[in-house]
Design a protein around this motif. Sequence first.
Motif, PDB file in Angstrom:
ATOM      1  N   MET A   1       0.761  -1.122   0.073  1.00 49.98           N
ATOM      2  CA  MET A   1      -0.183   0.166  -0.003  1.00 49.98           C
ATOM      3  C   MET A   1       0.729   1.180  -0.105  1.00 49.98           C
ATOM      4  O   MET A   1       1.814   1.447   0.744  1.00 49.98           O
ATOM      5  N   THR A   2       0.823   2.310  -1.028  1.00 53.66           N
ATOM      6  CA  THR A   2       1.458   3.362  -0.959  1.00 53.66           C
ATOM      7  C   THR A   2       0.820   4.584  -0.048  1.00 53.66           C
ATOM      8  O   THR A   2      -0.312   4.415   0.333  1.00 53.66           O
ATOM      9  N   ARG A   3       1.927   5.063   0.510  1.00 49.86           N
ATOM     10  CA  ARG A   3       1.503   6.235   1.401  1.00 49.86           C
ATOM     11  C   ARG A   3       1.147   7.696   0.887  1.00 49.86           C
ATOM     12  O   ARG A   3       1.599   7.926  -0.327  1.00 49.86           O
ATOM     13  N   THR A   4       0.152   8.277   1.164  1.00 54.35           N
ATOM     14  CA  THR A   4      -0.374   9.540   0.676  1.00 54.35           C
ATOM     15  C   THR A   4      -0.120  10.548   1.540  1.00 54.35           C
ATOM     16  O   THR A   4      -0.244  10.368   2.631  1.00 54.35           O
ATOM     17  N   VAL A   5       0.084  11.752   0.998  1.00 53.18           N
ATOM     18  CA  VAL A   5      -0.001  12.948   1.589  1.00 53.18           C
ATOM     19  C   VAL A   5      -0.489  13.971   0.919  1.00 53.18           C
ATOM     20  O   VAL A   5      -0.935  13.981  -0.174  1.00 53.18           O
ATOM     21  N   HIS A   6      -0.842  15.332   1.593  1.00 55.09           N
ATOM     22  CA  HIS A   6      -1.513  16.333   0.932  1.00 55.09           C
ATOM     23  C   HIS A   6      -0.335  17.194   0.331  1.00 55.09           C
ATOM     24  O   HIS A   6       0.266  17.837   1.229  1.00 55.09           O
ATOM     25  N   CYS A   7      -0.188  16.979  -0.739  1.00 55.87           N
ATOM     26  CA  CYS A   7       1.012  17.797  -1.556  1.00 55.87           C
ATOM     27  C   CYS A   7       0.849  19.434  -1.369  1.00 55.87           C
ATOM     28  O   CYS A   7      -0.195  19.848  -1.659  1.00 55.87           O
ATOM     29  N   ARG A   8       1.780  20.091  -0.579  1.00 53.42           N
ATOM     30  CA  ARG A   8       1.609  21.425  -0.693  1.00 53.42           C
ATOM     31  C   ARG A   8       1.778  22.422  -2.064  1.00 53.42           C
ATOM     32  O   ARG A   8       1.243  23.194  -2.279  1.00 53.42           O
ATOM     33  N   LYS A   9       2.616  21.394  -2.860  1.00 52.26           N
ATOM     34  CA  LYS A   9       2.649  22.171  -4.356  1.00 52.26           C
ATOM     35  C   LYS A   9       1.479  21.978  -5.154  1.00 52.26           C
ATOM     36  O   LYS A   9       0.820  22.933  -5.761  1.00 52.26           O
ATOM     37  N   TYR A  10       0.945  20.748  -5.114  1.00 56.98           N
ATOM     38  CA  TYR A  10      -0.202  20.600  -5.956  1.00 56.98           C
ATOM     39  C   TYR A  10      -1.625  20.677  -5.239  1.00 56.98           C
ATOM     40  O   TYR A  10      -2.724  20.713  -5.773  1.00 56.98           O
ATOM     41  N   ASN A  11      -1.493  20.934  -4.028  1.00 58.11           N
ATOM     42  CA  ASN A  11      -2.789  21.060  -2.880  1.00 58.11           C
ATOM     43  C   ASN A  11      -3.811  19.935  -3.120  1.00 58.11           C
ATOM     44  O   ASN A  11      -5.031  20.202  -3.410  1.00 58.11           O
ATOM     45  N   LYS A  12      -3.216  18.637  -3.241  1.00 59.19           N
ATOM     46  CA  LYS A  12      -4.296  17.633  -3.211  1.00 59.19           C
ATOM     47  C   LYS A  12      -3.455  16.203  -2.867  1.00 59.19           C
ATOM     48  O   LYS A  12      -2.432  16.163  -2.386  1.00 59.19           O
ATOM     49  N   GLU A  13      -4.436  15.335  -2.419  1.00 56.76           N
ATOM     50  CA  GLU A  13      -3.794  14.133  -2.107  1.00 56.76           C
ATOM     51  C   GLU A  13      -3.041  13.176  -3.082  1.00 56.76           C
ATOM     52  O   GLU A  13      -3.479  13.251  -4.240  1.00 56.76           O
ATOM     53  N   MET A  14      -1.775  13.000  -2.678  1.00 57.72           N
ATOM     54  CA  MET A  14      -0.816  12.386  -3.755  1.00 57.72           C
ATOM     55  C   MET A  14      -0.122  11.220  -3.088  1.00 57.72           C
ATOM     56  O   MET A  14      -0.069  11.234  -1.820  1.00 57.72           O
ATOM     57  N   GLU A  15       0.525  10.465  -3.755  1.00 54.92           N
ATOM     58  CA  GLU A  15       1.641   9.364  -3.386  1.00 54.92           C
ATOM     59  C   GLU A  15       2.738  10.375  -2.794  1.00 54.92           C
ATOM     60  O   GLU A  15       3.382  11.079  -3.219  1.00 54.92           O
ATOM     61  N   GLY A  16       3.094   9.716  -1.381  1.00 53.63           N
ATOM     62  CA  GLY A  16       4.167  10.417  -0.768  1.00 53.63           C
ATOM     63  C   GLY A  16       5.303   9.670  -0.945  1.00 53.63           C
ATOM     64  O   GLY A  16       5.512   8.682  -1.531  1.00 53.63           O
ATOM     65  N   LEU A  17       6.449  10.377  -0.424  1.00 53.41           N
ATOM     66  CA  LEU A  17       7.873   9.794  -0.420  1.00 53.41           C
ATOM     67  C   LEU A  17       7.840   8.421   0.286  1.00 53.41           C
ATOM     68  O   LEU A  17       7.528   8.344   1.263  1.00 53.41           O
ATOM     69  N   ALA A  18       9.039   7.657  -0.035  1.00 54.85           N
ATOM     70  CA  ALA A  18       9.137   6.440   0.793  1.00 54.85           C
ATOM     71  C   ALA A  18      10.060   6.549   2.055  1.00 54.85           C
ATOM     72  O   ALA A  18       9.760   6.031   2.985  1.00 54.85           O
ATOM     73  N   VAL A  19      10.703   7.604   1.947  1.00 57.70           N
ATOM     74  CA  VAL A  19      11.609   7.979   2.946  1.00 57.70           C
ATOM     75  C   VAL A  19      11.847   9.469   2.812  1.00 57.70           C
ATOM     76  O   VAL A  19      11.802  10.080   1.937  1.00 57.70           O
ATOM     77  N   PRO A  20      12.157  10.120   4.143  1.00 58.81           N
ATOM     78  CA  PRO A  20      12.637  11.540   4.178  1.00 58.81           C
ATOM     79  C   PRO A  20      13.731  11.834   3.154  1.00 58.81           C
ATOM     80  O   PRO A  20      14.783  11.114   3.194  1.00 58.81           O
ATOM     81  N   PRO A  21      13.624  12.955   2.265  1.00 60.98           N
ATOM     82  CA  PRO A  21      14.752  13.108   1.463  1.00 60.98           C
ATOM     83  C   PRO A  21      15.850  13.720   1.897  1.00 60.98           C
ATOM     84  O   PRO A  21      16.897  14.071   1.305  1.00 60.98           O
ATOM     85  N   LEU A  22      15.734  14.549   3.017  1.00 64.38           N
ATOM     86  CA  LEU A  22      16.829  15.161   3.719  1.00 64.38           C
ATOM     87  C   LEU A  22      16.697  14.793   5.470  1.00 64.38           C
ATOM     88  O   LEU A  22      15.697  14.357   5.676  1.00 64.38           O
ATOM     89  N   PRO A  23      17.912  14.960   5.998  1.00 67.38           N
ATOM     90  CA  PRO A  23      17.950  14.467   7.240  1.00 67.38           C
ATOM     91  C   PRO A  23      17.335  15.550   8.150  1.00 67.38           C
ATOM     92  O   PRO A  23      17.259  16.777   7.710  1.00 67.38           O
ATOM     93  N   GLY A  24      16.972  15.342   9.418  1.00 63.93           N
ATOM     94  CA  GLY A  24      16.488  16.320  10.379  1.00 63.93           C
ATOM     95  C   GLY A  24      15.059  16.614  10.257  1.00 63.93           C
ATOM     96  O   GLY A  24      14.318  15.895   9.402  1.00 63.93           O
ATOM     97  N   ALA A  25      14.750  17.992  10.899  1.00 68.09           N
ATOM     98  CA  ALA A  25      13.366  18.536  10.913  1.00 68.09           C
ATOM     99  C   ALA A  25      12.935  18.757   9.511  1.00 68.09           C
ATOM    100  O   ALA A  25      11.813  18.490   9.082  1.00 68.09           O
ATOM    101  N   LYS A  26      13.944  19.330   8.653  1.00 65.87           N
ATOM    102  CA  LYS A  26      13.322  19.628   7.282  1.00 65.87           C
ATOM    103  C   LYS A  26      12.958  18.460   6.413  1.00 65.87           C
ATOM    104  O   LYS A  26      12.038  18.463   5.640  1.00 65.87           O
ATOM    105  N   GLY A  27      13.733  17.338   6.715  1.00 65.32           N
ATOM    106  CA  GLY A  27      13.369  16.163   5.759  1.00 65.32           C
ATOM    107  C   GLY A  27      12.010  15.472   6.207  1.00 65.32           C
ATOM    108  O   GLY A  27      11.305  14.874   5.472  1.00 65.32           O
ATOM    109  N   THR A  28      11.760  15.585   7.492  1.00 63.21           N
ATOM    110  CA  THR A  28      10.499  15.255   8.021  1.00 63.21           C
ATOM    111  C   THR A  28       9.397  16.002   7.482  1.00 63.21           C
ATOM    112  O   THR A  28       8.345  15.567   7.369  1.00 63.21           O
ATOM    113  N   GLU A  29       9.545  17.242   7.507  1.00 62.80           N
ATOM    114  CA  GLU A  29       8.560  18.407   7.158  1.00 62.80           C
ATOM    115  C   GLU A  29       8.410  18.079   5.521  1.00 62.80           C
ATOM    116  O   GLU A  29       7.019  17.859   4.997  1.00 62.80           O
TER     117      GLU A  29
END
Length: 88
Positions: A1-29
């Motif tokens: 099952m793929t994880r979905t997020v509300h994408c801030r760029k497209y303002n809709k529910e879309m497939e999310g990233l598999a892992v944080p792309p950066l370390p730390g708080a910024k990556g989590t955000e």
Amino acid sequence: MTRTVHCRKYNKEMEGLAVPPLPGAKGTELFNNVSKQAWQEWLQHQTMLINEKQLNLMDLTARAYLTEQMEKFLSGADYDQADGYVPK
């Protein structure tokens, strides 16, 4: 099952990233608020900026510039384009 997020760029529910792309708080955000598609598009745009503007990633100014452009790109604000690039 793929994880979905509300994408801030497209303002809709879309497939999310598999892992944080950066370390730390910024990556989590980013992990929680940016879709896989938006992140891939940013990586392509970032590569164009690095190449066309001949950015040196060892330079902290260049890295700060890319971080600023990433925020603009992912938020839907106006962001810099690569000089001379004409989309297909």
